[in-house]
Design a protein around this motif. Structure first.
Motif, short mmCIF file in Angstrom:
data_model
loop_
_atom_site.label_atom_id
_atom_site.label_comp_id
_atom_site.label_asym_id
_atom_site.label_seq_id
_atom_site.Cartn_x
_atom_site.Cartn_y
_atom_site.Cartn_z
N ASN A 1 49.29 38.11 37.96
CA ASN A 1 48.92 38.72 36.69
C ASN A 1 50.06 38.72 35.67
OD1 ASN A 1 47.09 40.21 35.08
ND2 ASN A 1 48.04 42.13 35.70
N TYR B 1 45.32 32.78 26.65
CA TYR B 1 46.46 32.31 27.45
C TYR B 1 45.99 31.32 28.51
CZ TYR B 1 50.72 32.16 30.19
OH TYR B 1 51.83 31.71 30.85
N GLN B 2 44.92 31.68 29.18
CA GLN B 2 44.42 30.82 30.26
C GLN B 2 43.92 29.47 29.73
OE1 GLN B 2 44.90 31.01 33.51
NE2 GLN B 2 46.18 32.70 32.81
N ASN C 1 49.92 35.17 34.48
CA ASN C 1 49.03 35.82 33.50
C ASN C 1 47.58 35.42 33.72
OD1 ASN C 1 48.50 37.43 31.35
ND2 ASN C 1 49.46 36.13 29.81
N THR C 2 47.17 35.42 35.00
CA THR C 2 45.83 34.93 35.35
C THR C 2 44.73 35.90 34.91
OG1 THR C 2 46.11 35.92 37.52
CG2 THR C 2 46.54 33.55 37.34
N LYS C 3 43.53 35.37 34.84
CA LYS C 3 42.36 36.16 34.45
C LYS C 3 41.77 36.76 35.72
CE LYS C 3 38.40 35.50 31.57
NZ LYS C 3 37.25 34.70 31.92
N TYR D 1 36.24 41.71 30.54
CA TYR D 1 37.34 42.68 30.45
C TYR D 1 36.90 44.00 29.83
CZ TYR D 1 41.24 40.09 32.42
OH TYR D 1 42.08 39.48 33.30
N LYS E 1 43.95 37.33 27.30
CA LYS E 1 44.01 36.64 28.61
C LYS E 1 43.29 35.29 28.52
CE LYS E 1 45.70 39.36 31.94
NZ LYS E 1 46.71 38.94 32.90
#
Ligand SMILES: Cc1cc2nc3c(=O)[nH]c(=O)nc-3n(C[C@H](O)[C@H](O)[C@H](O)COP(=O)(O)O)c2cc1C
Length: 218
Positions: free
Chosen positions: A133, A191-192, A169-171, A176, A188
Motif C-alpha cells: 500500500n 497512480y495505478q 501504492n496498490t489499489k 473506495y 489510487k
C-alpha cells in the motif's frame, strides 16, 4: 527449466496474483515449465523447531519432515531450477503464509555448522515479488529496505541470487467510497493507471530472465 511459483496472497485475483501471473507467463513463453501454488489454498504450518533437519544422521539432501500440504511441494524443490515467490506486505513483512513457506523452505538447508555453506546442492535464482500500500518514498523511512532485504539475504544464502521487484501504492478496494482508506480512490486509481502496467512488465521481465538463464548472478 522447471520453476515453482508461490502466490502468498489470500486474494487470488489481487495485485500480487496479477504480478505473479505476469512473471509466470513471461517464464512459460520462454520455455519454462512452471507449477503455481496458491499458499492460502493449502494447509500447513511454519517451522515447528523439531530440528530433524539438523540431526547428523539425517538423509541428504534434507527436506522438511513435517507432514502437511507443503511436504510434497518441498520435495519438488530438490529438482527445480528457479523459485518465484510473490507476497503482499502485511505489517512491514511478508504474509503469514509466505513467512511459513520461507521458514520451511530455508531452514533445512541452513548449515548450522557453517552458515556460508548451504546444504542445498546447487545455486538457483529466486524471484521475489512484493506488492504494498505504501508509496516508494515511504519504504526507507519505515525500514522496509532492512526487513525485506533480510528475506532476500536469507533466500540468497540458501539458494542463490534473488531479484526483488515491487508494486507500490496498490489499489485494495474496487469502491473506495465504502471503506476506510489512506487516500481517495481517484488518487489510487490515477497512480495505478500510471504505474501498475509497468510493474507488471517488470514482473514479466523477471519471468523471462529466469527462464532464459539470465538471472544467474552468484
Ligand atoms: C492485514 C494487512 C496488513 C497490511 N500491511 C501493510 C503494510 O504494513 N504496509 C503496506 O504497504 N501495505 C500493507 N497492506 C496492504 C497490502 O500489502 C497491499 O494492498 C497489497 O497490494 C495487497 O495485495 P493483494 O491485492 O494481492 O491482496 C496490508 C494489507 C492487509 C490486509
Amino acid at each position: 527449466m522447471k520453476i515453482l511459483a508461490f502466490n502468498g496472497s489470500p486474494r487470488l485475483k489481487g495485485n500480487t496474483a496479477t504480478m505473479l501471473d505476469n512473471a509466470v507467463n513471461g517464464a512459460r513463453d520462454n520455455g519454462a515449465e512452471v507449477e503455481l501454488f496458491n499458499l492460502y489454498k493449502m494447509q500447513y504450518s511454519g517451522c515447528i523447531s523439531c530440528f530433524s533437519c539438523k540431526r547428523l544422521d539425517r538423509e541428504r539432501p534434507i527436506v522438511c519432515v513435517v507432514q502437511d500440504d507443503l511436504q510434497p511441494v518441498l520435495q519438488k524443490v530438490r529438482d527445480i531450477d528457479a523459485i518465484l515467490i510473490a507476497t503482499p506486505v502485511y505489517f512491514g513483512s511478508e504474509t503469514a503464509a509466505t513467512r511459513a513457506l520461507i521458514e520451511r523452505l530455508c531452514f533445512p538447508y541452513l548449515n548450522y555448522a557453517d552458515y556460508a555453506n548451504s546444504h542445498f546442492p546447487r545455486r538457483i535464482p529466486i524471484g521475489l515479488i512484493y506488492t504494498m500500500n505504501i508509496p516508494v518514498e515511504m519504504m526507507k523511512t519505515l525500514g522496509y529496505d532492512v526487513t525485506l532485504g533480510r528475506t532476500k539475504t536469507t533466500l540468497e544464502r540458501e539458494f542463490g541470487y534473488c531479484k526483488m521487484i515491487m508494486a507500490n501504492n496498490t489499489k485494495q478496494y474496487d469502491d473506495y467510497s465504502k471503506y476506510e482508506a489512506n487516500a481517495p480512490g481517484e488518487e489510487k486509481q490515477a497512480y495505478q493507471e500510471a504505474h501498475f502496467g509497468n510493474d507488471c512488465m517488470q514482473a514479466r521481465l523477471l519471468g523471462e530472465q529466469m527462464a532464459s538463464g539470465k538471472l544467474f548472478v552468484n
